[in-house]
Design an enzyme around this catalytic site. Structure first.
Site, PDB file in Angstrom:
ATOM      1  CG  HIS A 296      43.639  39.707  27.691  1.00  0.00           C
ATOM      2  ND1 HIS A 296      43.899  37.862  28.371  1.00  0.00           N
ATOM      3  CD2 HIS A 296      41.838  39.679  28.177  1.00  0.00           C
ATOM      4  CE1 HIS A 296      43.289  38.032  29.447  1.00  0.00           C
ATOM      5  NE2 HIS A 296      42.181  38.804  29.408  1.00  0.00           N
TER       6      HIS A 296
ATOM      7  CE  LYS B  23      45.489  40.558  32.452  1.00  0.00           C
ATOM      8  NZ  LYS B  23      44.553  39.522  31.812  1.00  0.00           N
TER       9      LYS B  23
ATOM     10  CG  ASP C  82      64.604  50.011  39.671  1.00  0.00           C
ATOM     11  OD1 ASP C  82      64.244  50.496  38.572  1.00  0.00           O
ATOM     12  OD2 ASP C  82      65.172  49.484  40.592  1.00  0.00           O
TER      13      ASP C  82
ATOM     14  CG  HIS D 216      40.333  36.570  36.152  1.00  0.00           C
ATOM     15  ND1 HIS D 216      41.854  36.921  35.750  1.00  0.00           N
ATOM     16  CD2 HIS D 216      40.062  36.902  35.080  1.00  0.00           C
ATOM     17  CE1 HIS D 216      41.508  37.514  34.671  1.00  0.00           C
ATOM     18  NE2 HIS D 216      40.651  37.387  34.559  1.00  0.00           N
TER      19      HIS D 216
ATOM     20  CE  LYS E 190      43.315  34.916  32.690  1.00  0.00           C
ATOM     21  NZ  LYS E 190      42.033  34.789  32.764  1.00  0.00           N
TER      22      LYS E 190
ATOM     23  CG  ASP F 208      55.136  14.445  32.809  1.00  0.00           C
ATOM     24  OD1 ASP F 208      53.674  14.079  33.191  1.00  0.00           O
ATOM     25  OD2 ASP F 208      55.419  14.432  32.346  1.00  0.00           O
TER      26      ASP F 208
END
Length: 419
Positions: A134, A136, A141, A313, A315, A320
């Site tokens: 899952h 991404k 380089d 979508h 996350k 603080d």
């Protein structure tokens, strides 16, 4: 023509020395830029790929054959043809609809295409639902890295319509890129096995840096071996130290009791705790499950916003004035107990403020605040359905443990021939 598509196994354990190398700590002196939605993310990551001189490492859960996918395909082909080493790791479920022709064009140009747990359909239905790749991640380089929740698909762009996703990623430059590069290399199938019985690393770095300097970044990840709960523990630890505010924006919210308790405890001791969750869900069950937790959180002062403009979508979270996290992990049983996930932790005041401003704009302009006391219509029916949803979600990881799981190993996978 046959397309050589490798089956990669990012759950397979490295040897003990490699495991220590992969146990990344905090790195200072980084520059982190928030990228909101595809409008900010795709141009930045595509420009980095076009400028690549040596290597592109890419992992994604979803790649579609739409305008974004075709642009990515063209960029990767051009890079490979000019001598750049290109490794693309795709999830067998999320990318299960990619055509042989699309993959062949990449392979013919010299792109190394790898598929995590590919499986053909059974009676027209894909069965490889669980333990997904899952993450991404893109590393170019070994100098610039991108990590977050944005897939390579047009539904992350506003012109997709009402179902366009609201999401976040970050661009990282600086010393932490070496960690992301090392991690991406290790997950691309170049691992060696550890001795039997070794399970967990010792002396993991704290999810809260000892210094609160600027530009501190740490990679954390979840696998099904030594790092099953690292991401969840990072949230719990950060919330336990919260003094002023905590904001969590998460698409699929149904965490374990320990994290729920820490959210509630923070609110009880006076921390301003805000949750931003889906109000226009792409998965109805996820919304039902999250709502089962509302009363528990609201009664202790947690403020809950439901984002209503389009599917959320994201996350991301902040605590603080200087702690933040961005990544691929939802706070639900799939992400916290089954999937392979990766987040970055960030200690940087400027980034924290940028993320806070973005989420504050979202909550003020496009969210509905859930009242602390509200008895819904048809409450008995909702209570009955909620009870069932709650227990299905709570026991979901254990139930999936009874299902057959692939054994982590490298093996070639031959796709269907095409003309």
């Amino acid at each position: 023509m046959n397309i050589a598509v490798e089956h990669i196994a990012t759950d397979q354990p490295p040897d003990e020395a490699k495991a220590r190398d992969l146990d990344y700590g905090w790195q200072s002196g980084n520059q982190v830029q928030l990228l909101e939605n595809g409008e900010a993310y795709f141009p930045r990551v595509f420009d980095a790929m076009r400028a690549a001189q040596r290597e592109i490492l890419l992992e994604t859960f979803i790649l579609f054959e739409d305008k974004v996918g075709h642009e990515l395909q063209g960029i990767l082909i051009e890079a490979a043809q000019r001598g750049v080493k290109v490794v693309v790791s795709l999830d067998g479920f999320g990318c299960g609809e990619l055509s042989a022709a699309f993959l062949a064009a990449l392979a013919d140009a010299g792109v190394m295409v790898q598929m995590f747990d590919p499986a053909s359909k059974t009676l027209g239905i894909r069965t490889n639902w669980f333990r997904r790749l899952h993450r991404k991640i893109v590393v170019v380089d070994a100098e610039v890295a991108f990590i977050g929740g944005i897939n390579f698909s047009a539904d992350h762009l506003g012109d997709f319509g009402p179902e366009a996703k609201q999401d976040y990623s970050v661009q990282v430059t600086g010393p932490a890129v070496a960690d992301l590069h090392h991690f991406a290399l290790a997950q691309s199938g170049r691992q060696v096995r550890t001795r039997r019985g070794w399970r967990r690393r010792q002396q993991r770095p704290s999810p809260w840096a000892t210094d609160s300097g600027e530009g501190l970044v740490r990679l954390i990840y979840r696998d099904n071996l030594q790092h099953r709960d690292d991401i969840e523990e990072a949230y719990i630890y950060a919330l336990s130290k919260a003094k002023k505010r905590a904001v969590i924006a998460n698409a699929y919210f149904f965490p374990g009791y320990r994290l729920l308790r820490e959210i509630r405890n923070a609110a009880r001791r006076g921390v301003q705790v805000q949750l931003i969750m889906q109000g226009q869900p792409d998965v109805l069950l996820a919304k039902l499950a999250a709502r089962m937790l509302y009363d528990y959180l609201l009664k202790d002062g947690v403020v809950i916003h439901e984002y209503r403009q389009r599917p959320l979508h994201g996350k991301v979270a902040l605590v603080d004035d200087d702690w933040s996290t961005v990544g691929s992990s939802n706070l639900d049983p799939l992400s916290l107990a089954l999937n392979l996930e990766a987040n970055v932790l960030i200690r940087d005041r400027a980034f924290n403020q940028q993320l806070y401003d973005s989420l504050e704009t979202l909550s003020k302009n496009h969210c509905q605040v859930i009242p602390a006391k509200q008895k819904p219509r048809l409450w008995l029916w909702r209570l009955t359905v909620g009870f069932l949803v709650f227990h299905v979600m709570r026991h979901f990881p254990a139930l999936t443990g009874w299902l057959p799981a692939h054994k982590p190993r490298l093996k070639p996978f031959e796709s269907q021939a095409h003309d």
